[in-house]
Design a protein around this motif. Sequence first.
Motif, mmCIF file in Angstrom:
data_model
loop_
_atom_site.group_PDB
_atom_site.id
_atom_site.type_symbol
_atom_site.label_atom_id
_atom_site.label_comp_id
_atom_site.label_asym_id
_atom_site.label_seq_id
_atom_site.Cartn_x
_atom_site.Cartn_y
_atom_site.Cartn_z
ATOM 1 N N LEU A 278 -28.886 -34.261 47.256
ATOM 2 C CA LEU A 278 -29.232 -32.897 46.721
ATOM 3 C C LEU A 278 -31.160 -33.201 46.757
ATOM 4 O O LEU A 278 -31.889 -32.139 46.806
ATOM 5 C CB LEU A 278 -28.949 -32.398 45.449
ATOM 6 N N HIS A 279 -31.550 -34.368 46.564
ATOM 7 C CA HIS A 279 -32.766 -34.709 46.590
ATOM 8 C C HIS A 279 -33.402 -34.811 47.765
ATOM 9 O O HIS A 279 -34.397 -34.069 48.524
ATOM 10 C CB HIS A 279 -33.104 -35.926 45.937
ATOM 11 N N SER A 280 -32.797 -35.483 48.895
ATOM 12 C CA SER A 280 -33.489 -35.820 50.099
ATOM 13 C C SER A 280 -33.002 -34.739 51.176
ATOM 14 O O SER A 280 -33.455 -34.913 52.213
ATOM 15 C CB SER A 280 -33.584 -37.438 50.444
ATOM 16 N N GLY A 281 -31.845 -34.334 50.922
ATOM 17 C CA GLY A 281 -31.126 -33.618 51.943
ATOM 18 C C GLY A 281 -30.338 -34.571 53.186
ATOM 19 O O GLY A 281 -29.849 -34.173 53.975
ATOM 20 N N VAL A 282 -30.699 -35.918 52.695
ATOM 21 C CA VAL A 282 -29.957 -36.852 53.613
ATOM 22 C C VAL A 282 -28.545 -36.894 53.509
ATOM 23 O O VAL A 282 -27.952 -37.024 52.472
ATOM 24 C CB VAL A 282 -30.361 -38.180 53.544
ATOM 25 N N SER A 283 -27.660 -36.840 54.552
ATOM 26 C CA SER A 283 -26.143 -36.873 54.619
ATOM 27 C C SER A 283 -25.646 -38.441 55.074
ATOM 28 O O SER A 283 -26.329 -38.719 55.725
ATOM 29 C CB SER A 283 -25.628 -35.805 55.474
ATOM 30 N N GLU A 284 -24.525 -38.662 54.334
ATOM 31 C CA GLU A 284 -24.005 -40.116 54.895
ATOM 32 C C GLU A 284 -22.591 -39.802 54.754
ATOM 33 O O GLU A 284 -22.030 -39.075 53.916
ATOM 34 C CB GLU A 284 -24.556 -41.118 54.191
ATOM 35 N N VAL A 285 -21.830 -40.845 55.341
ATOM 36 C CA VAL A 285 -20.517 -40.719 55.185
ATOM 37 C C VAL A 285 -20.046 -42.022 54.226
ATOM 38 O O VAL A 285 -20.747 -43.188 54.352
ATOM 39 C CB VAL A 285 -19.624 -41.109 56.720
ATOM 40 N N MET A 286 -19.174 -42.076 53.387
ATOM 41 C CA MET A 286 -18.713 -43.134 52.455
ATOM 42 C C MET A 286 -17.235 -43.220 52.350
ATOM 43 O O MET A 286 -16.307 -42.189 52.380
ATOM 44 C CB MET A 286 -19.204 -42.758 51.044
ATOM 45 N N ASN A 287 -16.640 -44.454 52.447
ATOM 46 C CA ASN A 287 -15.189 -44.774 52.597
ATOM 47 C C ASN A 287 -14.815 -44.962 51.308
ATOM 48 O O ASN A 287 -15.503 -45.424 50.271
ATOM 49 C CB ASN A 287 -15.128 -45.989 53.430
ATOM 50 N N TYR A 288 -13.468 -44.708 50.787
ATOM 51 C CA TYR A 288 -12.797 -45.005 49.811
ATOM 52 C C TYR A 288 -11.630 -45.624 49.826
ATOM 53 O O TYR A 288 -11.009 -45.441 50.841
ATOM 54 C CB TYR A 288 -12.873 -43.660 49.003
ATOM 55 N N ARG A 289 -11.211 -46.496 48.640
ATOM 56 C CA ARG A 289 -9.769 -46.909 48.989
ATOM 57 C C ARG A 289 -8.853 -46.010 48.116
ATOM 58 O O ARG A 289 -7.675 -45.714 48.343
ATOM 59 C CB ARG A 289 -9.698 -48.082 48.226
ATOM 60 N N ALA A 290 -9.485 -45.263 47.127
ATOM 61 C CA ALA A 290 -8.720 -44.069 46.531
ATOM 62 C C ALA A 290 -9.934 -43.100 45.818
ATOM 63 O O ALA A 290 -10.971 -43.716 45.770
ATOM 64 C CB ALA A 290 -8.124 -44.542 45.212
ATOM 65 N N LEU A 291 -9.535 -42.017 45.973
ATOM 66 C CA LEU A 291 -10.526 -40.947 45.800
ATOM 67 C C LEU A 291 -9.605 -40.080 44.738
ATOM 68 O O LEU A 291 -8.797 -39.573 44.933
ATOM 69 C CB LEU A 291 -10.592 -40.009 47.068
ATOM 70 N N ILE A 292 -10.708 -39.741 43.651
ATOM 71 C CA ILE A 292 -10.109 -39.037 42.392
ATOM 72 C C ILE A 292 -11.134 -37.771 42.171
ATOM 73 O O ILE A 292 -12.289 -38.017 41.882
ATOM 74 C CB ILE A 292 -10.329 -39.991 40.911
ATOM 75 N N ALA B 271 -2.768 -42.855 32.265
ATOM 76 C CA ALA B 271 -1.687 -42.971 33.488
ATOM 77 C C ALA B 271 -2.174 -43.411 34.800
ATOM 78 O O ALA B 271 -1.625 -43.914 35.496
ATOM 79 C CB ALA B 271 -0.719 -41.730 33.634
ATOM 80 N N LEU B 272 -3.172 -42.718 35.177
ATOM 81 C CA LEU B 272 -4.003 -42.727 36.607
ATOM 82 C C LEU B 272 -4.441 -44.289 36.824
ATOM 83 O O LEU B 272 -4.296 -44.743 37.803
ATOM 84 C CB LEU B 272 -4.828 -41.676 36.894
ATOM 85 N N ALA B 273 -5.110 -44.415 35.701
ATOM 86 C CA ALA B 273 -5.709 -45.989 35.927
ATOM 87 C C ALA B 273 -4.644 -46.933 36.172
ATOM 88 O O ALA B 273 -5.050 -47.777 36.640
ATOM 89 C CB ALA B 273 -6.625 -46.196 34.450
ATOM 90 N N ALA B 274 -3.387 -46.812 35.330
ATOM 91 C CA ALA B 274 -2.262 -47.971 35.359
ATOM 92 C C ALA B 274 -1.866 -47.766 36.950
ATOM 93 O O ALA B 274 -1.775 -48.831 37.678
ATOM 94 C CB ALA B 274 -1.345 -47.700 34.560
ATOM 95 N N SER B 275 -1.714 -46.594 37.355
ATOM 96 C CA SER B 275 -1.360 -46.454 38.824
ATOM 97 C C SER B 275 -2.095 -46.875 39.617
ATOM 98 O O SER B 275 -1.754 -47.615 40.705
ATOM 99 C CB SER B 275 -0.865 -44.863 39.141
ATOM 100 N N LEU B 276 -3.469 -46.707 39.733
ATOM 101 C CA LEU B 276 -4.559 -47.023 40.395
ATOM 102 C C LEU B 276 -4.584 -48.610 40.750
ATOM 103 O O LEU B 276 -4.780 -49.139 41.625
ATOM 104 C CB LEU B 276 -5.807 -46.642 40.316
ATOM 105 N N LEU B 277 -4.226 -49.307 39.641
ATOM 106 C CA LEU B 277 -4.158 -50.698 39.488
ATOM 107 C C LEU B 277 -2.971 -51.312 39.589
ATOM 108 O O LEU B 277 -2.703 -52.210 39.309
ATOM 109 C CB LEU B 277 -4.982 -51.031 38.424
ATOM 110 N N GLY B 278 -1.926 -50.623 40.262
ATOM 111 C CA GLY B 278 -0.571 -51.238 40.736
ATOM 112 C C GLY B 278 0.672 -50.923 40.088
ATOM 113 O O GLY B 278 1.655 -51.467 40.256
ATOM 114 N N GLU B 279 0.355 -50.426 38.752
ATOM 115 C CA GLU B 279 1.481 -49.989 37.939
ATOM 116 C C GLU B 279 1.834 -48.472 37.958
ATOM 117 O O GLU B 279 1.346 -47.768 37.026
ATOM 118 C CB GLU B 279 1.293 -50.593 36.488
#
Length: 386
Positions: A96-110, A302-310
Motif C-alpha cells: 500500500l506504500h509503494s504500489g508494487v505487487s508481487e507473488v508469494m508462495n505459502y506452505r499453508a495459508l491461514i 488446535a490449528l497450531a497443532a494441526s499445522l505442525l503435524g498433529e
Amino acid sequence: MDTPIIILGSGLAGYHLAREIRQRDQDVPLCMLTRDAGHFYSKPMLSTAMGMGKEVDVLMSMPAEKMAQQYHMDIVTHTEVTSILPQENSLCVNSLHSGVSEVMNYRALILCIGAEPRIPVLEGNAQADVLSVNDVYQYQLFREKLVNKKQVVLLGAGLVGCEFANDLTRAGYAVDIVEPASTPLASLLPPEIGIELQRALERQGARWHCGRTAKSVDYNDDAYSVMLDDGSSISADIVFSAIGLSPRTGLAAQAGIYTERGICVNEYLQTNLPNIYAIGDCAEINHWILPYIAPIMHCSKALAASLLGELTPAAFPVMPVVIKTSAYPVVVCRPRNMSDTQWVIKKNNHDFRAELRHKDHQLVGFILTGEFTKERAELMSRTSVI
Ligand SMILES: Cc1cc2nc3c(=O)[nH]c(=O)nc-3n(C[C@H](O)[C@H](O)[C@H](O)COP(=O)(O)OP(=O)(O)OC[C@H]3O[C@@H](n4cnc5c(N)ncnc54)[C@H](O)[C@@H]3O)c2cc1C
C-alpha cells in the motif's frame, strides 16, 4: 528460506496463532502479512479505554517490529493480499506504500482477516461521516473526532454499542442510543434483563430511543441531525454506528473457497481448498460464527497443532462472554442450540441470576448481572456443553 506458513491478518487471531505455533516450534518459517500497521493490541480494550483514562498510544504499545522479534517471524505491514492462487499455493500481494505487487508462495495459508463493520443505510448528506470502530486505527480517528465534542448519537445497542455507551457516558459525553429492538442486547438477553441494563445506562446519562431506527443523517451549521423513523430528530457532534459486523469473505470467495456468512471451515479449521485455513471473526466453523476471543484461543491452539503435524479438531468448552458495561456488568453464556431449553430466572433488586435449563434439567447456559457476576466460575463448572 523455505516456503513459510503465511498468516494473513495481524488481529488477535493472527497473533494468537503465531504464539501457539512458536510455543510448539521455534524454527518453522512463519510470515504475517497485514494491510494495517501490525500493532498488537487488545481489541476488547477499545470499548473501555476512555472510562479508564487510557490514551490510544498506550493501547498500541507493541509495534510490529517487536512482535516480529518476539515470534521470530517476518511481518510485512501495509500490504494487502489482493488474490489467492490456490493451484500454485501462492498469493498476489500489493504494497500500500509503494504500489508494487508481487507473488508469494505459502506452505499453508491461514486467513485471519476479520470482519467489516456493517454500514447503516441512511438518507441525507452525511452518511459518509458516520464512524464505526472495529480496529485500533478506526478507534484513533474516533478519539480524534471526539476532542472538544459533547454529543454522540450511537446506532445499535449490541455488545459493542452498549459498551461504548457505557464508556462514553463515563467519560462525560451525552449519548443518544437508537436501537430497533425494544431493549438493549436483545439477541443475548431476555427483555426483563435487558431493561435493567437500559436503566443503568440511563442513570449514567444515556438517552434511549428503543424500537426506533435512524432514517437519515444530515450535516448543517456545524452539527449532525439524525432523523428517526417516527419523524423525531436528534442533534449530535458525532454519529457512531455499532450495528454489527460482516465477516470478510470476498478474497476467499474469489479463490473458490466456500463462503456463507463467513469463510466456511470444518472443525480442523480447513477450508474446502488444500492448505488454506481460516480462524477468528472471518471464519464460519461448521456453520457457526463465533466473533469472540475465547474461540480464537481454542482455534489457535488446535490449528497450531494441526499445522505442525498433529491433526487436532477445535473443541469449544463453556465460553461465557463478559459485557463490559461497568454501570451494570453482565456475563452471558448461551449454548449454540437453544431448543428445548428454558430460562429459570432469579432476581435480587436489579440483579439477575438466570439459569438456562435443558428439558432434562441439565444446566446448559446462564446469565449473571451485577452482584451475581461473582458466581461465574461456579456456574461455569456446572454448565454442560450441548
Ligand atoms: C469494541 C470491541 C470490543 C470487544 N470486546 C470483546 C470482549 O470483551 N470479549 C470478547 O471475547 N470479544 C470481544 N470483541 C470481539 C473480539 O475483539 C474479536 O472477536 C477479535 O478481536 C477478532 O480478531 P480477528 O483477528 O479475527 O480480526 P481483526 O482484529 O479484525 O483482524 C483482521 C486483520 O486482517 C487484516 N486484513 C484484512 N483483510 C486483509 C487483506 N486482504 N490483506 C491483508 N490484511 C488483511 C486487517 O488489517 C487486520 O490486521 C470485541 C470487539 C470489539 C470491536
